[in-house]
Structures are given as C-alpha cells and as structure tokens.
Design a protein around this motif. Sequence first.
Motif, mmCIF file in Angstrom:
data_model
loop_
_atom_site.group_PDB
_atom_site.id
_atom_site.type_symbol
_atom_site.label_atom_id
_atom_site.label_comp_id
_atom_site.label_asym_id
_atom_site.label_seq_id
_atom_site.Cartn_x
_atom_site.Cartn_y
_atom_site.Cartn_z
ATOM 1 N N ARG A 92 69.288 -5.286 -40.625
ATOM 2 C CA ARG A 92 70.172 -6.442 -40.786
ATOM 3 C C ARG A 92 70.566 -6.938 -39.396
ATOM 4 O O ARG A 92 70.809 -6.136 -38.492
ATOM 5 C CB ARG A 92 71.430 -6.058 -41.578
ATOM 6 C CG ARG A 92 71.192 -5.677 -43.035
ATOM 7 C CD ARG A 92 70.592 -6.810 -43.838
ATOM 8 N NE ARG A 92 70.614 -6.535 -45.277
ATOM 9 C CZ ARG A 92 70.012 -7.282 -46.187
ATOM 10 N NH1 ARG A 92 69.323 -8.360 -45.813
ATOM 11 N NH2 ARG A 92 70.090 -6.982 -47.468
ATOM 12 N N TYR A 97 69.478 -5.308 -53.151
ATOM 13 C CA TYR A 97 69.190 -3.909 -53.455
ATOM 14 C C TYR A 97 69.273 -3.123 -52.148
ATOM 15 O O TYR A 97 68.319 -2.480 -51.698
ATOM 16 C CB TYR A 97 67.787 -3.731 -54.033
ATOM 17 C CG TYR A 97 67.481 -4.388 -55.359
ATOM 18 C CD1 TYR A 97 68.343 -5.291 -55.979
ATOM 19 C CD2 TYR A 97 66.287 -4.109 -56.013
ATOM 20 C CE1 TYR A 97 68.021 -5.891 -57.193
ATOM 21 C CE2 TYR A 97 65.954 -4.690 -57.224
ATOM 22 C CZ TYR A 97 66.821 -5.586 -57.806
ATOM 23 O OH TYR A 97 66.490 -6.183 -59.006
ATOM 24 N N SER A 98 70.401 -3.171 -51.505
ATOM 25 C CA SER A 98 70.569 -2.565 -50.189
ATOM 26 C C SER A 98 72.041 -2.232 -49.960
ATOM 27 O O SER A 98 72.905 -2.622 -50.741
ATOM 28 C CB SER A 98 70.057 -3.509 -49.089
ATOM 29 O OG SER A 98 70.710 -4.758 -49.155
ATOM 30 N N GLU A 99 72.308 -1.533 -48.879
ATOM 31 C CA GLU A 99 73.670 -1.083 -48.608
ATOM 32 C C GLU A 99 74.567 -2.185 -48.050
ATOM 33 O O GLU A 99 75.761 -2.231 -48.341
ATOM 34 C CB GLU A 99 73.652 0.076 -47.613
ATOM 35 C CG GLU A 99 73.003 1.341 -48.137
ATOM 36 C CD GLU A 99 72.967 2.432 -47.089
ATOM 37 O OE1 GLU A 99 73.489 3.526 -47.354
ATOM 38 O OE2 GLU A 99 72.429 2.180 -45.989
ATOM 39 N N ALA A 106 67.589 0.609 -48.466
ATOM 40 C CA ALA A 106 67.309 -0.448 -49.444
ATOM 41 C C ALA A 106 66.215 0.039 -50.388
ATOM 42 O O ALA A 106 65.542 1.046 -50.131
ATOM 43 C CB ALA A 106 66.874 -1.725 -48.740
ATOM 44 N N TYR A 107 66.054 -0.688 -51.484
ATOM 45 C CA TYR A 107 64.921 -0.476 -52.383
ATOM 46 C C TYR A 107 64.032 -1.711 -52.303
ATOM 47 O O TYR A 107 64.511 -2.837 -52.466
ATOM 48 C CB TYR A 107 65.375 -0.219 -53.814
ATOM 49 C CG TYR A 107 65.593 1.247 -54.099
ATOM 50 C CD1 TYR A 107 64.672 1.972 -54.857
ATOM 51 C CD2 TYR A 107 66.688 1.914 -53.579
ATOM 52 C CE1 TYR A 107 64.850 3.329 -55.109
ATOM 53 C CE2 TYR A 107 66.882 3.282 -53.814
ATOM 54 C CZ TYR A 107 65.955 3.969 -54.586
ATOM 55 O OH TYR A 107 66.138 5.320 -54.805
ATOM 56 N N THR A 132 64.088 1.605 -45.520
ATOM 57 C CA THR A 132 65.144 1.062 -44.663
ATOM 58 C C THR A 132 64.737 -0.325 -44.177
ATOM 59 O O THR A 132 63.540 -0.624 -44.051
ATOM 60 C CB THR A 132 65.436 1.959 -43.446
ATOM 61 O OG1 THR A 132 64.230 2.112 -42.676
ATOM 62 C CG2 THR A 132 65.954 3.316 -43.881
ATOM 63 N N ARG A 140 62.531 3.553 -52.187
ATOM 64 C CA ARG A 140 63.585 3.583 -51.175
ATOM 65 C C ARG A 140 62.976 3.463 -49.782
ATOM 66 O O ARG A 140 61.937 4.066 -49.484
ATOM 67 C CB ARG A 140 64.393 4.873 -51.276
ATOM 68 C CG ARG A 140 65.702 4.851 -50.476
ATOM 69 C CD ARG A 140 66.531 6.089 -50.763
ATOM 70 N NE ARG A 140 67.872 5.989 -50.189
ATOM 71 C CZ ARG A 140 68.205 6.349 -48.958
ATOM 72 N NH1 ARG A 140 67.265 6.835 -48.149
ATOM 73 N NH2 ARG A 140 69.445 6.230 -48.525
ATOM 74 N N VAL A 182 62.753 -6.895 -50.761
ATOM 75 C CA VAL A 182 63.989 -6.306 -51.273
ATOM 76 C C VAL A 182 64.636 -7.361 -52.161
ATOM 77 O O VAL A 182 65.198 -8.330 -51.657
ATOM 78 C CB VAL A 182 64.948 -5.904 -50.137
ATOM 79 C CG1 VAL A 182 66.250 -5.350 -50.716
ATOM 80 C CG2 VAL A 182 64.293 -4.893 -49.212
ATOM 81 N N HIS A 232 66.038 -10.499 -47.036
ATOM 82 C CA HIS A 232 66.064 -9.363 -47.948
ATOM 83 C C HIS A 232 67.362 -9.388 -48.723
ATOM 84 O O HIS A 232 68.427 -9.689 -48.184
ATOM 85 C CB HIS A 232 65.927 -8.050 -47.181
ATOM 86 C CG HIS A 232 64.602 -7.876 -46.513
ATOM 87 N ND1 HIS A 232 63.422 -7.799 -47.215
ATOM 88 C CD2 HIS A 232 64.266 -7.775 -45.197
ATOM 89 C CE1 HIS A 232 62.419 -7.642 -46.369
ATOM 90 N NE2 HIS A 232 62.902 -7.627 -45.144
#
Length: 346
Positions: free
Chosen positions: A23, A130-132, A6-7, A20, A18, A60, A127
């Motif tokens: 989740r 801006y994350s995967e 994530a950013y 982590t 950047r 995030v 969050h």
Amino acid sequence: MTTVAAYAAPAAKAPLERTTIERRAVREHDVLIDIKFAGICHSDIHQVREGWGEAIFPMVPGHEIAGVVSEVGPGVTRYKVGDRVGVGCMVDSCRECDNCRAGKEQYCTGGNVMTYNGIGKDGEPTHGGYSEKIVVDEDFVVGIPEGISLDEAAPLLCAGITTYSPLRHWNAGPGKKVAIVGLGGLGHMAVKIAHALGAEVTVLSQSLRKKDDGLRLGADHYYATADPATFEELKGAFDLIVSTVSAPLDLGAYLSLLRTDGALVNVGAPEEPVSLNLFSVIGGRKTLAGSSIGGIRETQEMLDFCAEHGIGAEIELIGAAEINEAYERVLNSDVRYRFVIDAATI
C-alpha cells in the motif's frame, strides 16, 4: 510503502490465496484505513473469472469495505483517526468532467479508478478490500454512521448504493408500485430500501423458496417467475422494476409488467448479450434502463438513510480461509444474503 496481508487470485479462474501487497505511503489528502470487514459481491466473482472481459492479475477483489481510520495525511479535513469509514467501488475519478462536478463520479467521462482491477493515476494496479489495510483519497471515503454495525454496513458500499441510486432516481416512494427481480445480495437490499422509501414492494423470484424472507424484509407481495401465470396476473402492474440478477432475462416478458411510462432498470450485469423486440418499449412508452453505483455524495446519503431507518445487510460472517467456498456458494445461490469477510482473519 506498507506491506499488508491480502487474499488474491493469481490468475483468471484460479482460487484465491493468501499473499502480501504494497500500500502506498499516506499522501497529503490520503486516509489509511484498517479494514475490519469486506463484503463479497457477485462482481468479485465475475472479475476474478474474467466474465466481464480481460482483467488484471494478481487481483485482490473487494469493494464493500468498512473499517476505522488509523492515519490521515496533513491536508485531510473530513476524517480523523478513529473514525468509522467505508470505501465502495471507486477510489478516484477525473474530478473535472460535468459528471464529476455534479457528484456523479460513477459516470466519470474521463474514466474513474475502480477500487480493484483498475489502474490508478500513478499507473499502478489497484487492490481491493480482501486485505488488512487500504489507502484512499479522502474525497472517496464515506463516513459510516454509528447506527449501523461495521459488518452489516460493508455490503451497503456496493449492494446498498447500487439499489438505492435507481430507486431514488426513478422516484420510488408512496403511491408507487415497485418490483424487485431477484432476492440475493442486491435484491434483499433493494427490498429493504424500497420499503423504507414507502413504495409498495413486490419480489419477483424464480421460486417461492425465499418468500418468508422477502416478506420479512419488507415486501408486500412475492411471486414466482417460473409460473407463467405470474406474468398474466401482473401485466401492467408496476411503475418501476429493478432487476438485480446477473442472468439474461426475457426482457419482453418483464417489460409487459410495466404501466405506461414505467421503467425496467437493470443493475445486474449478465455476461452474455440480451435481445429485445423494440415493440416491447414502444407500446406504453416504456423505458429500458441501466444504473451503476452512486456518486460519493449519494453514497453518504444512502448510509445516512439506512442508519435513520435501521437498515443493514443480512450477512453471513466468514473467515478469509472460506473465501473460495463462499464463491461457490454464491454461484449456487446458497447465501442469505451477503458473505462478509472478517478482515482480522486475513
């Protein structure tokens, strides 16, 4: 728990970097979404810089999320793996108050849970996009119709619904004269939607710099508010004015542009207080109002409407490493008209 890239802003006003985040594991009614695109909203900048008050860090940001379902909990009935979905500004609410029961979760009296810079019912900070990946209860996920590309759909989850909701509520449509203040991330969506609803649309912008764009996007007229003659020429002209700007306005001047029983609705949120002479609303029985996002049902309605009318956001696709530069460009009004992060670069 799943660890994803994530950013995040580590502290107020700090550049995003950047990192982590964790989740949660998918619960019975949860949907795990592989994020494909995330829009950059001016709200992200306000909150990262604590312009709207104390915030939670590391943060995030991101509440304009478009992606694909990669896992569902055993109790999920609305979505399946492979579905194109979106997540907007909230990920939960009390679900019990009158507003929630009426499909207006954005006005939850028990307090909704924002997608980021919020506290979930588990007591953990939320969050954003801006994350995967992100995990969200299916009740706060919406389907993205095939008629809209995911990158152009992402900004609809905030900019789209934030403008669609007041335009619908104040009955923008044929026979109505609607003015949009500002032609930015929200404003350009307001123009597209108001035009599709059938209203006569005017853009009120500081200058005529974006006039060609405004007319291309669906505006019938375009005026510069820096010219005092604009306020004389348009006095009493509009049924509805939607202000999308986040800077303080001379409310009296804009209220003078309304017809009797007209409404000036604010969806932009300045960081500073604004003042008002009440005679500006008393004369003409005018309404000064505000509007938030929309509820989940209305957000789905908006997406379906946009797909039906071929409406997507005007975007500039960027890599995650460009987020901090994009923030500065937003503040300098140097974007046409929404930055969208390619999540594959996170």
